[in-house]
Design a protein around this motif. Structure first.
Motif: not given
Length: 386
Positions: A84, A87, A89, A208-211, A215-216, A219
């Motif tokens: 992604s 960031p 949801r 939630m995901v982060k760049p 996944s946050s 991992s």
């Protein structure tokens, strides 16, 4: 009358003659036993010591395949971990493990509300910058007429022109913000970059995901897609074995998951430099061999025993490895010689050639069909010396 008198026989002489007559049978028996042992010894000497047939092999002529053997791991040539860029949801995940996907297919949809707000904000800022730029353009024209009529100074005109330049710059910045908001809105949809099969799903709606690819929370990769139509076996070889391997060499694979079957492959990649093994003071050379055909039963992550055929020696004299004794750069074999009913052994020096894990080439010193004794190593030779 003269003449010799008859001998006088005493009692002691009579006892001695009786003892001699009693010992005679025992002497004869002893002579018979000695003769029997002597004959048996001569017969044994003539026939020789019998050699256990299980310890005798014959040299043969045939082809010798020299192989590099190691354990590898099946992997897909084309493997993509979905990432992604922004960031957010997760709203929906449209695929599951085992699903086939096509390029451009939507896999994950992020919540778009924030991106839509940012896009609207960026468009409003652009409208504001355009209006300001239009006003600055009118001011410059008005000041130009005033300078022509002599009622506006040149300094005021220069200030108006500067304001116009700043307004145009703000318009360009606003356009960039609109483009960024548009891209951000597109980035809420994660699509498949290749055709393949989803082999791992590490994200669920609501998370939630982060760049990046993780996944946050867990991992792990959001999704992993593999093209299962093209698989390779990856093998880590030492520096001695990798020196024997060349591109295009045949590889035979045996998988633990599919006992009794074999699969073919060819070497397609040899690492130009060593790679250090994580957590170990060891360096290896990764080698890849692509499978000749796809099989739906073969999956990434399976282990395989790989035999890389380095070379084939045609029509050479062969012996089992255990029949050859080596001492440095010298080698000997124990040849069995048969003469009539007797057998004997003799040590013969030989010159060795190529070898694999069970046979070795005899270049000279032994001919085809000769019998050789296998000499198992003694326990004393294997003892640890302190």
């Amino acid at each position: 009358m003269s003449g010799s008198l008859p001998p006088v026989t005493t009692q002691s002489d009579t006892h001695r003659r009786r003892r001699r007559r009693r010992r005679w049978p025992f002497v004869v028996l002893a002579l018979v036993i000695v003769s029997a042992f002597g004959g048996a010894w001569r017969l044994r000497k003539q026939s020789g010591t019998k050699i256990d047939p299980a310890l005798v092999v014959s040299s043969k002529r045939g082809d010798l395949s020299v192989e590099v053997v190691d354990v590898g791991r099946i992997e897909a040539i084309d493997k993509v971990e979905i990432a992604s860029r922004i960031p957010g949801r997760v709203s929906t995940v449209t695929v599951d493990e085992g699903d086939s996907v096509k390029p451009g297919q939507v896999l994950i949809q992020l919540d778009r509300r924030e991106s839509l707000r940012q896009a609207a904000r960026a468009r409003a800022e652009l409208s504001k910058a355009l209006a300001k730029s239009a006003h600055a353009e009118r001011e410059v024209k008005r000041k130009e007429r005033g300078v022509f009529e002599g009622i506006v100074s040149a300094v005021d005109l220069q200030a108006a022109e500067q304001e116009r330049a700043l307004a145009k710059a703000e318009v360009e910045l606003a356009k960039v913000a609109v483009a960024e908001a548009h891209d951000r809105s597109k980035d809420t949809r994660l699509t498949a970059p290749i055709a393949g099969t989803v082999t791992r799903r590490g994200i669920e709606p609501g998370e939630m995901v982060k760049p990046g690819v993780e996944s946050s929370f867990e991992s792990v990769a959001l999704l992993t897609i593999c093209d299962l139509s093209r698989l390779v076996v990856k093998i880590d070889l030492n520096q001695i074995d990798v020196a024997k391997v060349k591109l295009g060499q045949k590889v035979k694979l045996a998988l633990d998951a599919l006992p009794g079957e074999s699969f073919s492959a060819r070497v397609t990649r040899i690492a130009p430099a060593s790679v250090k093994v994580a957590g170990k003071d060891l360096e290896t050379f990764p080698v890849e061999a692509e499978l000749d055909r796809a099989d739906p039963r073969i999956k990434p992550g399976m282990t395989a025993d790989a035999r890389i055929f380095v070379q084939t020696q045609r029509e050479v004299v062969l012996l089992p490895l255990e029949s050859v004794r080596r001492d440095g750069d010298k080698a000997v074999v124990t040849r069995v010689v048969t003469a009539g009913t007797s057998e004997r052994t003799e040590v013969v020096p030989v010159t060795l050639g190529a070898e694999n894990d069970h046979e070795i080439e005899i270049v000279s010193g032994l001919s085809e069909g000769e019998r050789v004794k296998i000499d198992p190593p003694s326990a004393r030779a294997n003892e640890t010396k302190i």
